[in-house]
Design an enzyme around this catalytic site. Structure first.
Site, mmCIF file in Angstrom:
data_model
loop_
_atom_site.group_PDB
_atom_site.id
_atom_site.type_symbol
_atom_site.label_atom_id
_atom_site.label_comp_id
_atom_site.label_asym_id
_atom_site.label_seq_id
_atom_site.Cartn_x
_atom_site.Cartn_y
_atom_site.Cartn_z
ATOM 1 C CE LYS A 150 -54.745 66.297 23.704
ATOM 2 N NZ LYS A 150 -53.299 66.789 24.025
ATOM 3 C CG ASP A 153 -52.268 70.005 25.034
ATOM 4 O OD1 ASP A 153 -52.243 70.170 26.164
ATOM 5 O OD2 ASP A 153 -52.382 69.490 24.021
ATOM 6 C CB ALA A 201 -43.137 64.603 12.705
ATOM 7 C CE1 TYR A 246 -49.575 62.418 33.144
ATOM 8 C CE2 TYR A 246 -49.174 63.700 31.029
ATOM 9 C CZ TYR A 246 -50.096 62.822 31.669
ATOM 10 O OH TYR A 246 -51.416 62.655 31.546
ATOM 11 N N GLY A 260 -43.111 66.313 31.470
ATOM 12 C CA GLY A 260 -44.328 67.118 30.711
ATOM 13 C C GLY A 260 -45.224 67.629 32.027
#
Length: 285
Positions: A69, A105, A129, A223, A244
């Site tokens: 990402k 997201d 975090a 998930y 999720g």
């Protein structure tokens, strides 16, 4: 190589075998009557740039999962607000001057939380975090959160989140997972907690005592492994816990919007039917 006239799409990441994106997207394109294919491909961070530039492989668009990402955001010539603030793009499509990057997201998490009846987050908490915590913070901003408590194994890792919260006008604090939490005053407990911890993490009893909020809602972005140890503890204390999967569903809906129209905010034709089909595909797998 990204090309607007291509009919192939894919999700890239490493690992990638666990991805549910192919089922979700195939269900959407079947309802929309589009002859597109959607693949799953293992691409490492080191391989990403070469794979993206490969002229022998053409893609209408790409979904990106970890660890790609951030490099996807760096490769994009334009970013939407969520991708720019988070430094992470989970969607790439071709643009006039190069790849356009999006982070769906954030909107996916907002939609998943609203499905649970929460419109105003007020006070909220994030557990963890890491990279996903940034999207969680932006989702809480969109839900009207004013105070956000971050709990992490290493609170110093939350400094960029605290700084981002300050830029957005939010009061963000960070503390260890097992830091004492005062519950004596009305409203001291957050009504919403977003967990971004690894799915197999099993917090110690001393940690659970401080982070489990009886009666509150836990959205655990995991998930693949459900229920997580945290979710079990949460429900045992009388709270609600959701996985999720709803976030995965709604972020994919927004990816489909981008792949079809180029606009993340433009609803799909018969979008309610598309969502229903995608939801069934998740449940059937």
């Amino acid at each position: 190589m990204l090309r607007a006239d291509a009919e192939r799409l894919a999700v890239w990441g490493d690992p990638i075998a666990h991805s549910r994106s192919p089922q979700l997207h195939a269900a959407a394109y079947a309802i929309l009557g589009l002859p597109w294919t959607y693949e799953r491909r293992r691409v490492s961070e080191a391989e990403f740039a070469e794979a993206l530039a490969d002229p022998s492989e053409t893609w209408r668009g790409l979904s990106l999962t970890m660890p790609l990402k951030h490099v996807a955001a760096e490769a994009a010539t334009t970013l939407d607000r969520a991708a720019r603030l988070s430094g992470a793009a989970n969607t790439l499509v071709p643009g006039e001057e190069g790849p356009r990057g999006f982070n769906t997201d954030v909107a996916g998490l907002v939609a998943a939380i609203r499905e649970q009846g929460i419109e105003d987050a007020g006070r909220a908490r994030i557990l963890g975090a890491g990279a996903t915590a940034t999207s969680a913070l932006l989702a809480l901003e969109a839900l009207g959160a004013r105070e956000i408590d971050i709990r992490a194994r290493r609170p110093e890792q939350a400094r960029p989140l605290v700084a981002l919260g300050g830029q957005l006008g939010l009061r963000v604090t960070a503390a260890p997972l097992d830091a004492p939490h005062t519950r004596s005053s009305p409203g001291a407990d957050p009504a919403l907690t977003i967990a971004t911890l690894p799915g197999d993490a099993e917090p110690a009893a001393s940690v659970l005592e401080e982070i489990v909020v009886p009666g509150g809602l836990l959205v655990d972005v995991v998930y693949g492994t459900w229920p997580t140890p945290l979710a079990r503890a949460w429900e045992s204390a009388g709270g609600r816990a959701v996985s999720g999967l709803p976030m995965l569903l709604h972020q994919a809906v927004r990816q489909v919007r981008i792949f079809t129209s180029g606009d993340v905010d433009e609803p799909l034709p018969s979008e309610s039917d598309v969502i229903a089909s995608m939801r069934r595909a998740l449940m059937e797998d």
